[in-house]
Motif scaffolding. Structure first.
Motif, short mmCIF file in Angstrom:
data_model
loop_
_atom_site.label_atom_id
_atom_site.label_comp_id
_atom_site.label_asym_id
_atom_site.label_seq_id
_atom_site.Cartn_x
_atom_site.Cartn_y
_atom_site.Cartn_z
N ILE A 1 0.83 -1.21 0.00
CA ILE A 1 0.00 0.00 0.00
C ILE A 1 0.86 1.25 0.00
N SER A 2 1.82 1.32 0.92
CA SER A 2 2.63 2.54 1.04
C SER A 2 3.46 2.80 -0.20
N THR A 3 3.98 1.73 -0.81
CA THR A 3 4.76 1.89 -2.04
C THR A 3 3.87 2.29 -3.21
N ALA A 4 2.74 1.62 -3.36
CA ALA A 4 1.86 1.87 -4.50
C ALA A 4 1.22 3.25 -4.44
N VAL A 5 0.74 3.66 -3.26
CA VAL A 5 0.06 4.95 -3.18
C VAL A 5 1.06 6.10 -3.34
N THR A 6 2.28 5.93 -2.85
CA THR A 6 3.30 6.97 -3.05
C THR A 6 3.67 7.08 -4.52
N SER A 7 3.80 5.95 -5.21
CA SER A 7 4.10 5.97 -6.65
C SER A 7 2.98 6.67 -7.42
N ALA A 8 1.73 6.40 -7.01
CA ALA A 8 0.59 7.05 -7.67
C ALA A 8 0.59 8.56 -7.42
N ILE A 9 0.90 8.95 -6.20
CA ILE A 9 0.91 10.38 -5.85
C ILE A 9 2.01 11.12 -6.60
N LEU A 10 3.13 10.46 -6.85
CA LEU A 10 4.23 11.11 -7.57
C LEU A 10 3.82 11.49 -8.99
N ASP A 11 2.85 10.79 -9.56
CA ASP A 11 2.34 11.17 -10.89
C ASP A 11 1.43 12.39 -10.80
N ILE A 12 0.89 12.66 -9.63
CA ILE A 12 -0.05 13.76 -9.44
C ILE A 12 0.69 15.06 -9.10
N ILE A 13 1.78 14.94 -8.33
CA ILE A 13 2.51 16.13 -7.88
C ILE A 13 3.22 16.79 -9.06
N PRO A 14 3.05 18.10 -9.28
CA PRO A 14 3.83 18.80 -10.31
C PRO A 14 5.32 18.64 -10.04
N THR A 15 6.09 18.38 -11.09
CA THR A 15 7.52 18.14 -10.92
C THR A 15 8.21 19.28 -10.20
N SER A 16 7.81 20.51 -10.49
CA SER A 16 8.46 21.66 -9.87
C SER A 16 8.12 21.80 -8.39
N ARG A 17 7.11 21.04 -7.92
CA ARG A 17 6.71 21.10 -6.51
C ARG A 17 6.86 19.74 -5.84
N ARG A 18 7.76 18.90 -6.37
CA ARG A 18 7.86 17.52 -5.89
C ARG A 18 8.25 17.45 -4.42
N SER A 19 9.26 18.19 -4.00
CA SER A 19 9.68 18.14 -2.60
C SER A 19 8.57 18.63 -1.68
N GLU A 20 7.93 19.71 -2.07
CA GLU A 20 6.82 20.25 -1.28
C GLU A 20 5.68 19.24 -1.21
N GLY A 21 5.33 18.65 -2.36
CA GLY A 21 4.24 17.69 -2.41
C GLY A 21 4.51 16.46 -1.58
N LEU A 22 5.75 15.95 -1.64
CA LEU A 22 6.10 14.79 -0.82
C LEU A 22 6.12 15.15 0.67
N GLY A 23 6.56 16.38 0.96
CA GLY A 23 6.58 16.81 2.36
C GLY A 23 5.18 16.84 2.96
N PHE A 24 4.23 17.44 2.23
CA PHE A 24 2.85 17.47 2.71
C PHE A 24 2.25 16.07 2.76
N PHE A 25 2.55 15.25 1.74
CA PHE A 25 1.99 13.89 1.70
C PHE A 25 2.50 13.06 2.88
N SER A 26 3.77 13.26 3.23
CA SER A 26 4.33 12.49 4.34
C SER A 26 3.74 12.91 5.69
N LEU A 27 3.01 14.04 5.72
CA LEU A 27 2.29 14.39 6.94
C LEU A 27 1.27 13.33 7.31
N ALA A 28 0.80 12.57 6.31
CA ALA A 28 -0.15 11.49 6.61
C ALA A 28 0.49 10.48 7.54
#
Length: 404
Positions: free
Chosen positions: A118-145
């Protein structure tokens, strides 16, 4: 589609992915907190067996991470998440019916395996959603989960066990797992069809199918940081209890969680704008300062200061290193890079207390934390040699360039 809409981060599917991850982490951490006591009470398990009842979950998660990155796109990302979350829910429901300790361990291993998927698959899916220019920010907010799950899970498990029966703990975790399953159903997930070459070699397992070579050097740094984190999670409570400061432990973890939440609100944005060298070394140094301060602490205010350092360090280093590892690899290998990162974290958390725990009888808890400080500071050197000295950043909104 406008440029602004292309840069949107908090989309419907991003938020659904957030719900999936927080539900999974609440189940993971709540049962990790509760399971050792449950195994001891229900099956009269000794300390070692009861500990394994808790940690076997991580064993299942770690093993599956070795292969899920390769096969995620063969199975299909949406299908994988639905199947894994279904198993996750069923395991949560089955706990009260486990009438033998061996069966309990089987359920723990299977649910841990589902969690790793689950954790691997949902993170891989989210990486397709996050704009490349905001990848670090998007992963940072996502990891708040994960952070929120880590904060909510233990509190809920302890409170429910105090006021109700064990059955209600399992009911609570089953509901959280079911919410994650319901969240994935309407989620739109981009699928990645394997190439003809990948399909032809689908049954061939090589080292590159298990770990991503470009992400691995940075994953080693994540492994080192996880060792430092594990020393806090494993030994801080007994250390403070032995000193008659049991209440300080709960204060520490509350401040730790708040500091982690606060720093993740802006650390990713700083990394996207100024590059990873502006945040990752600082995060590792902050984590090292937390360990050093714990070793020196002789008052509550130093414990609180250590919690601030630790929350900032963990909140910056983990998502920052994950973003670096993903940026180093190619788009078609993001699932394997993601598995590599999580496997490094799982291994560090599992190995740290075992590898360094011998320091407690030799030098006491302060000695343990001083050694841990040195280990994490060594991670700064490893980061610089493996990646930092090659990283450069040209302009806002552009991906860091690295040599591989």
């Amino acid at each position: 589609m406008t440029a602004l809409s292309q840069q949107r981060l908090f989309t419907r599917d991003y938020l659904l992915g957030f719900v999936i991850l927080i539900g999974a982490y609440i189940v993971f951490i709540a049962l990790m907190t509760f399971m050792a006591l449950y195994a001891a009470d229900r099956f009269s398990a000794n300390d070692t067996a009861a500990g394994f009842a808790a940690s076997s979950f991580v064993v299942g998660a770690g093993l599956v991470r070795l292969v899920i990155g390769k096969y995620l796109d063969f199975i299909g990302r949406k299908r994988t998440l639905v199947l894994a979350l279904t198993v996750f829910v069923l395991c949560s429901v089955l706990y009260p019916f486990a009438n033998h300790f061996g069966l309990l361990i089987v359920i723990r291993l299977v649910q841990g395996t589902a969690f790793g998927v689950i954790s691997t698959a949902v993170t891989s899916a989210i990486l397709d959603i996050i704009p490349t220019s905001r990848r670090s920010e998007g992963l940072g907010f996502f990891s708040l989960a994960a952070t929120l799950g880590t904060a909510i899970g233990p509190f809920a498990a302890v409170r429910i066990a105090q006021v109700a029966s064990d059955q209600w703990v399992f009911t609570f975790t089953a509901i959280c797992a079911a919410i994650s399953l319901l969240a994935v159903l309407p989620m739109r997930i981009q699928e990645h069809a394997p190439t003809a070459e990948e399909y032809a070699e689908r049954w061939r397992i090589r080292g590159s199918d298990l770990l991503d070579a470009r992400a691995l050097p940075v994953a080693v740094v994540a492994f080192i940081s996880a060792i430092g984190y594990s020393l806090i999670m494993t030994f801080l409570s007994p250390y403070l209890v032995a000193r008659g400061q049991a209440e300080a432990a709960s204060i520490f973890f509350m401040v730790f969680a708040l500091a982690m939440l606060g720093v993740r609100l802006f650390a990713g944005r700083v990394q996207d704008r100024y590059g990873e060298n502006a945040v990752v070394p600082a995060g590792l140094i902050s984590l090292a300062l937390a360990l050093l301060t714990i070793g020196l602490a002789d008052s509550l205010w130093l414990i609180v200061l250590a919690a601030v350092f630790g929350g900032i360090g963990q909140g910056v280093a983990v998502p920052g290193l994950q973003a670096v590892g993903i940026n180093r690899t190619s788009p078609n290998r993001i699932p394997i890079a993601t598995s590599t990162h999580y496997l490094a974290l799982d291994t560090g958390i599992a190995i740290g207390p075992v590898a360094l725990g011998f320091m407690v009888p030799l030098a006491g808890y302060p000695g343990l934390y001083f050694v841990g400080t040195g280990v994490v500071l060594a991670g700064v050197i490893v980061y610089w040699l493996a990646h930092g000295r090659h990283a450069r950043y040209s302009a806002r909104g552009h991906r860091p360039a690295t040599s591989s």
